[in-house]
Design a protein around this motif. Structure first.
Motif, short mmCIF file in Angstrom:
data_model
loop_
_atom_site.label_atom_id
_atom_site.label_comp_id
_atom_site.label_asym_id
_atom_site.label_seq_id
_atom_site.Cartn_x
_atom_site.Cartn_y
_atom_site.Cartn_z
N CYS A 180 0.84 -1.20 0.00
CA CYS A 180 0.00 0.00 0.00
C CYS A 180 0.87 1.25 0.00
O CYS A 180 2.09 1.18 0.13
CB CYS A 180 -0.92 0.00 1.22
SG CYS A 180 -2.02 -1.44 1.28
N GLY A 181 0.23 2.41 -0.13
CA GLY A 181 1.00 3.64 -0.15
C GLY A 181 0.14 4.84 -0.46
O GLY A 181 -1.05 4.88 -0.10
N TYR A 182 0.74 5.82 -1.14
CA TYR A 182 0.08 7.09 -1.39
C TYR A 182 0.37 7.59 -2.80
O TYR A 182 1.46 7.34 -3.34
CB TYR A 182 0.57 8.15 -0.41
CG TYR A 182 0.34 7.79 1.04
CD1 TYR A 182 -0.86 8.12 1.68
CD2 TYR A 182 1.30 7.10 1.77
CE1 TYR A 182 -1.09 7.78 3.01
CE2 TYR A 182 1.10 6.75 3.09
CZ TYR A 182 -0.10 7.09 3.70
OH TYR A 182 -0.33 6.74 5.00
N THR A 183 -0.57 8.30 -3.36
CA THR A 183 -0.36 9.02 -4.61
C THR A 183 -0.03 10.46 -4.28
O THR A 183 -0.75 11.11 -3.52
CB THR A 183 -1.61 8.96 -5.50
OG1 THR A 183 -1.87 7.61 -5.88
CG2 THR A 183 -1.41 9.80 -6.76
N VAL A 184 1.08 10.96 -4.86
CA VAL A 184 1.45 12.36 -4.68
C VAL A 184 1.60 13.01 -6.05
O VAL A 184 1.86 12.34 -7.04
CB VAL A 184 2.76 12.51 -3.87
CG1 VAL A 184 2.59 11.95 -2.47
CG2 VAL A 184 3.93 11.82 -4.57
N GLN A 185 1.43 14.32 -6.07
CA GLN A 185 1.56 15.02 -7.34
C GLN A 185 2.20 16.39 -7.11
O GLN A 185 2.16 16.94 -6.01
CB GLN A 185 0.20 15.20 -8.01
CG GLN A 185 -0.75 16.13 -7.27
CD GLN A 185 -2.09 16.28 -7.97
OE1 GLN A 185 -2.48 15.46 -8.79
NE2 GLN A 185 -2.82 17.34 -7.65
N CYS A 186 2.79 16.92 -8.17
CA CYS A 186 3.30 18.29 -8.12
C CYS A 186 3.37 18.84 -9.54
O CYS A 186 3.33 18.09 -10.52
CB CYS A 186 4.66 18.37 -7.42
SG CYS A 186 6.06 17.79 -8.39
N ASP A 187 3.48 20.15 -9.62
CA ASP A 187 3.72 20.78 -10.92
C ASP A 187 5.13 21.33 -10.91
O ASP A 187 5.85 21.25 -9.91
CB ASP A 187 2.67 21.85 -11.22
CG ASP A 187 2.65 22.98 -10.20
OD1 ASP A 187 3.70 23.28 -9.60
OD2 ASP A 187 1.59 23.58 -10.00
N THR A 188 5.54 21.91 -12.01
CA THR A 188 6.93 22.38 -12.13
C THR A 188 7.24 23.46 -11.11
O THR A 188 8.33 23.48 -10.51
CB THR A 188 7.18 22.91 -13.55
OG1 THR A 188 6.85 21.89 -14.50
CG2 THR A 188 8.64 23.29 -13.73
N ALA A 189 6.29 24.36 -10.87
CA ALA A 189 6.53 25.44 -9.92
C ALA A 189 6.70 24.90 -8.50
O ALA A 189 7.57 25.36 -7.75
CB ALA A 189 5.37 26.44 -9.97
N MET A 190 5.86 23.94 -8.11
CA MET A 190 5.97 23.34 -6.77
C MET A 190 7.33 22.69 -6.60
O MET A 190 7.95 22.78 -5.54
CB MET A 190 4.87 22.31 -6.56
CG MET A 190 3.47 22.88 -6.48
SD MET A 190 2.19 21.59 -6.54
CE MET A 190 2.46 20.73 -5.00
#
Length: 217
Positions: A180-190
């Protein structure tokens, strides 16, 4: 706005887990039969994302987990810095025995600066865990890979998220069950400005829908 999404997953069970052993990167155990069966049950009962790209620890338990969860992935990259911490002289010993060891208790103190014989420095492990998360996102941005998975170890996953994820939680609050785990996201600025990612879901999808004590992603 273009987001890059990374699915962070802890490897499945090994015999060392079942036996209550303190297993780090110096012990390269495969998945046990129960661990393989548990992963297949998770795949049957819940939903994992389908991805073409997988980042994986070079240890067997992580590579075998990736093969079961992402059999259709076309690109798999082994990353040394995704390995679990090396526990040195404490490696492979029963946790029930270690909790009675004063030297182990001292090492568990976050303020302890002593490094046990053969072990990885805690500060160095914390640093590489955080850096490798951002390096994976950098690779994704450079190659135009908008979604990928990462199969790693509990300690690595907790340190990654404690350093860079929002909402903020202590490392122990990010512990995930095997598979199990987590989904993470970011954009270029982050990534460029803040070096942060946003935790947006728990994996596999639906796993903790009925658990009131589950940490919010």
């Amino acid at each position: 706005m273009k987001y890059y999404k990374l699915h962070l997953i802890r490897h499945g069970l090994t015999q060392g887990n079942l036996d209550g052993l303190y297993v780090g990167s110096a012990t390269d155990l495969p998945l046990c039969a129960e661990g393989r069966a548990q992963l297949k049950t998770l795949c049957k009962d819940f939903v994992y994302p389908r991805v073409d790209t997988v980042f994986v620890s070079p240890l067997l338990r992580a590579k075998e987990t990736a093969e079961i969860l992402f059999p259709e992935a076309r690109h798999t990259y082994e990353i040394t810095n995704l390995k679990e911490m090396n526990f040195g002289k404490f490696e492979g010993r029963p946790v029930t025995e270690l909790v009675k060891d004063p030297e182990f208790a001292a090492w568990m103190d976050p303020t302890c600066k002593t490094v046990p014989e053969g072990a990885e420095d805690r500060v160095a492990f914390y640093k590489r865990s955080g850096e490798v998360l951002m390096q994976m996102f950098e690779f994704m941005m450079k190659t135009g890979t908008t979604e990928a998975a990462c199969v790693t170890h509990g300690g690595v996953l907790m340190n990654m998220l404690a350093q860079h994820a929002i909402p903020q939680h202590k490392p122990e609050d990010w512990m995930a069950d095997p598979g199990c785990g987590y989904t993470v996201q970011c954009d270029t600025a982050m990534w460029m400005r803040d070096k942060i990612v946003e935790a947006v879901d728990v994996l596999p999808y639906g796993y903790l829908d009925n658990d009131p004590d589950a940490p919010e992603a």
